[in-house]
Design a protein around this motif. Structure first.
Motif, PDB file in Angstrom:
ATOM      1  N   ARG A 200     -47.809  35.353  16.145  1.00 39.44           N
ATOM      2  CA  ARG A 200     -46.550  35.944  15.689  1.00 39.44           C
ATOM      3  C   ARG A 200     -45.900  35.013  14.675  1.00 39.44           C
ATOM      4  N   VAL A 201     -45.609  35.561  13.505  1.00 38.74           N
ATOM      5  CA  VAL A 201     -44.917  34.822  12.449  1.00 38.74           C
ATOM      6  C   VAL A 201     -43.722  35.660  12.007  1.00 38.74           C
ATOM      7  N   VAL A 202     -42.550  35.038  11.932  1.00 39.96           N
ATOM      8  CA  VAL A 202     -41.316  35.767  11.624  1.00 39.96           C
ATOM      9  C   VAL A 202     -40.901  35.493  10.183  1.00 39.96           C
TER      10      VAL A 202
ATOM     11  N   THR B  92     -39.610  38.840  -6.795  1.00 37.72           N
ATOM     12  CA  THR B  92     -39.557  38.188  -5.493  1.00 37.72           C
ATOM     13  C   THR B  92     -39.616  36.671  -5.637  1.00 37.72           C
ATOM     14  N   LEU B  93     -38.639  35.994  -5.020  1.00 40.43           N
ATOM     15  CA  LEU B  93     -38.666  34.549  -4.870  1.00 40.43           C
ATOM     16  C   LEU B  93     -39.167  34.261  -3.459  1.00 40.43           C
ATOM     17  N   PHE B  94     -40.351  33.678  -3.371  1.00 43.79           N
ATOM     18  CA  PHE B  94     -41.021  33.434  -2.097  1.00 43.79           C
ATOM     19  C   PHE B  94     -40.889  31.945  -1.790  1.00 43.79           C
ATOM     20  N   CYS B  95     -40.171  31.613  -0.707  1.00 42.74           N
ATOM     21  CA  CYS B  95     -39.796  30.225  -0.424  1.00 42.74           C
ATOM     22  C   CYS B  95     -40.677  29.620   0.665  1.00 42.74           C
ATOM     23  N   LEU B  96     -41.199  28.447   0.373  1.00 50.00           N
ATOM     24  CA  LEU B  96     -41.996  27.682   1.329  1.00 50.00           C
ATOM     25  C   LEU B  96     -41.233  26.402   1.648  1.00 50.00           C
ATOM     26  N   ASN B  97     -40.782  26.277   2.886  1.00 49.51           N
ATOM     27  CA  ASN B  97     -39.919  25.155   3.253  1.00 49.51           C
ATOM     28  C   ASN B  97     -40.714  23.903   3.611  1.00 49.51           C
ATOM     29  N   GLY B  98     -39.971  22.810   3.714  1.00 44.19           N
ATOM     30  CA  GLY B  98     -40.573  21.524   4.030  1.00 44.19           C
ATOM     31  C   GLY B  98     -40.801  21.329   5.512  1.00 44.19           C
ATOM     32  N   GLY B  99     -41.187  20.140   5.836  1.00 42.03           N
ATOM     33  CA  GLY B  99     -41.545  19.743   7.192  1.00 42.03           C
ATOM     34  C   GLY B  99     -42.637  18.679   7.109  1.00 42.03           C
ATOM     35  N   PRO B 100     -43.851  19.030   7.579  1.00 41.63           N
ATOM     36  CA  PRO B 100     -44.193  20.241   8.338  1.00 41.63           C
ATOM     37  C   PRO B 100     -43.491  20.255   9.703  1.00 41.63           C
ATOM     38  N   GLY B 101     -43.357  21.458  10.251  1.00 40.23           N
ATOM     39  CA  GLY B 101     -42.778  21.611  11.571  1.00 40.23           C
ATOM     40  C   GLY B 101     -41.330  22.039  11.589  1.00 40.23           C
ATOM     41  N   LEU B 102     -40.702  22.214  10.405  1.00 40.08           N
ATOM     42  CA  LEU B 102     -39.301  22.628  10.352  1.00 40.08           C
ATOM     43  C   LEU B 102     -39.176  24.150  10.282  1.00 40.08           C
ATOM     44  N   PRO B 103     -38.201  24.734  10.968  1.00 40.04           N
ATOM     45  CA  PRO B 103     -37.845  26.130  10.701  1.00 40.04           C
ATOM     46  C   PRO B 103     -37.362  26.269   9.259  1.00 40.04           C
ATOM     47  N   CYS B 104     -37.383  27.477   8.750  1.00 38.98           N
ATOM     48  CA  CYS B 104     -37.057  27.686   7.337  1.00 38.98           C
ATOM     49  C   CYS B 104     -35.558  27.770   7.068  1.00 38.98           C
ATOM     50  N   ASP B 105     -34.717  27.632   8.105  1.00 39.88           N
ATOM     51  CA  ASP B 105     -33.274  27.846   7.953  1.00 39.88           C
ATOM     52  C   ASP B 105     -32.685  27.150   6.724  1.00 39.88           C
ATOM     53  N   TYR B 106     -32.945  25.839   6.593  1.00 40.53           N
ATOM     54  CA  TYR B 106     -32.258  25.052   5.566  1.00 40.53           C
ATOM     55  C   TYR B 106     -32.601  25.527   4.162  1.00 40.53           C
TER      56      TYR B 106
ATOM     57  N   ASP C 285     -40.768  31.516   8.907  1.00 42.25           N
ATOM     58  CA  ASP C 285     -41.002  30.364   9.776  1.00 42.25           C
ATOM     59  C   ASP C 285     -42.510  30.177   9.897  1.00 42.25           C
ATOM     60  N   GLN C 286     -42.994  29.089   9.321  1.00 43.68           N
ATOM     61  CA  GLN C 286     -44.423  28.812   9.385  1.00 43.68           C
ATOM     62  C   GLN C 286     -44.867  28.696  10.844  1.00 43.68           C
ATOM     63  N   LEU C 287     -46.124  28.978  11.117  1.00 42.35           N
ATOM     64  CA  LEU C 287     -46.628  28.900  12.481  1.00 42.35           C
ATOM     65  C   LEU C 287     -46.258  27.547  13.086  1.00 42.35           C
TER      66      LEU C 287
END
Length: 296
Positions: A19-21, A31-45, A64-66
């Protein structure tokens, strides 16, 4: 310019059996497709910093990445590789029917965006590499320079704890905290979306891929280097870097010099690794100018 906005859609996808949300703001043709940092962070920020672009006619998508946020969190270190995350990103893009996108990768999301753009060039209309690098060994040398500014005694203390594996010792954590406030976010109070993402950090992917903190790389990405491959990126590129960024302006210059001619660089003054929060006036206008130039 940023503010917290409720998504127009919250979608639960099944991606490679997990499941990926995903979150969608707006319904514009681009479309602006955003890939957030981390690894392991939720995409909120990163999601909250860019959802406002829906008001400029963009459909803004983040997920939210797996292993993070509302997505499934399997306990299997074999899943934490950049190759699997590239495949996941493509599966999310296809599942949402996004077509070619303007791909924005921040920090670790920038490493992912580079590998994605090289693997799926047909899916990328433009590429925004925000506060990121393409050469991990070069970054490590830059981090040593930033650490050295703490003074030789502090550096020796940090090295002793790193050799012993005592990353949770108070004096070591104090040095990392100081570096974070110099080079990750220089605001006296960090914005709520940043605090929310950090509070829900899954250290499993982070430790496996990166290391115990932002200033020590021990994971499976420590030798990752895509500089030789950057000439193969044909999409227009905007590089963004904070003046005091942990992923330094020297790293940004290294990317620019390797990319085809025409790549733009925005050095955001009085900012470090979170320029969209630290200096919105220095971040958003150049980003919008770039996006306007490639959507024409």
């Amino acid at each position: 310019m940023w503010r917290e906005i409720e998504p127009d859609e919250r979608l639960e996808l099944t991606i490679h059996g997990f499941r990926v949300v995903a979150y969608v703001f707006g319904s514009g043709p681009e479309t602006l497709f955003c890939l957030n940092g981390g690894p392991g962070l939720p995409c909120d920020y990163l999601r909250e910093a860019h959802s406002c672009l829906a008001e400029r006619g963009f459909r803004v998508v983040a997920f939210d990445q797996l292993g993070t946020g509302a997505s499934e969190r399997p306990d299997d270190a074999r899943l934490w590789t950049i190759e699997r995350y590239v495949a996941e990103t493509e599966a999310v893009r296809q599942a949402l029917g996004l077509g070619p996108v303007h791909l924005l990768g921040h920090s670790w999301g920038g490493w992912l965006a580079i590998d994605y753009a090289l693997t799926h060039p047909e899916a990328v209309k433009s590429l925004i590499l925000a506060d990121t690098v393409a050469d991990m060994p070069h970054l490590v040398s830059e981090l040593e320079r930033l650490r050295a500014a703490l003074g030789p005694e502090t550096v020796a203390m940090m090295q002793a704890h790193e050799a012993a594996g005592t990353y949770d010792h108070p004096e070591y954590l104090a040095a990392i905290t100081l570096l974070n406030y110099r080079h990750v976010c220089r605001l006296p109070e960090w914005p709520a979306p940043v605090r929310r993402s950090l509070a829900d950090w899954n250290m499993g992917p982070y430790m496996t891929m990166q290391g115990p903190n932002e200033f020590l790389y021990t994971g499976n990405l420590k030798t990752w280097n895509r500089i030789p491959d950057l000439p193969n990126i044909s999409a227009p590129v905007l590089i963004v870097v904070g003046e005091h960024d942990e992923l330094t302006p020297a790293c940004a210059l290294r990317m620019k010099n390797a990319l085809p001619e025409g790549a733009r660089v925005n050095v955001v003054r009085n900012a470090s690794h979170m320029p969209f929060y630290e200096n919105p006036e220095g971040y958003y206008p150049p980003l919008l100018s770039f996006l306007e130039s490639v959507t024409g």
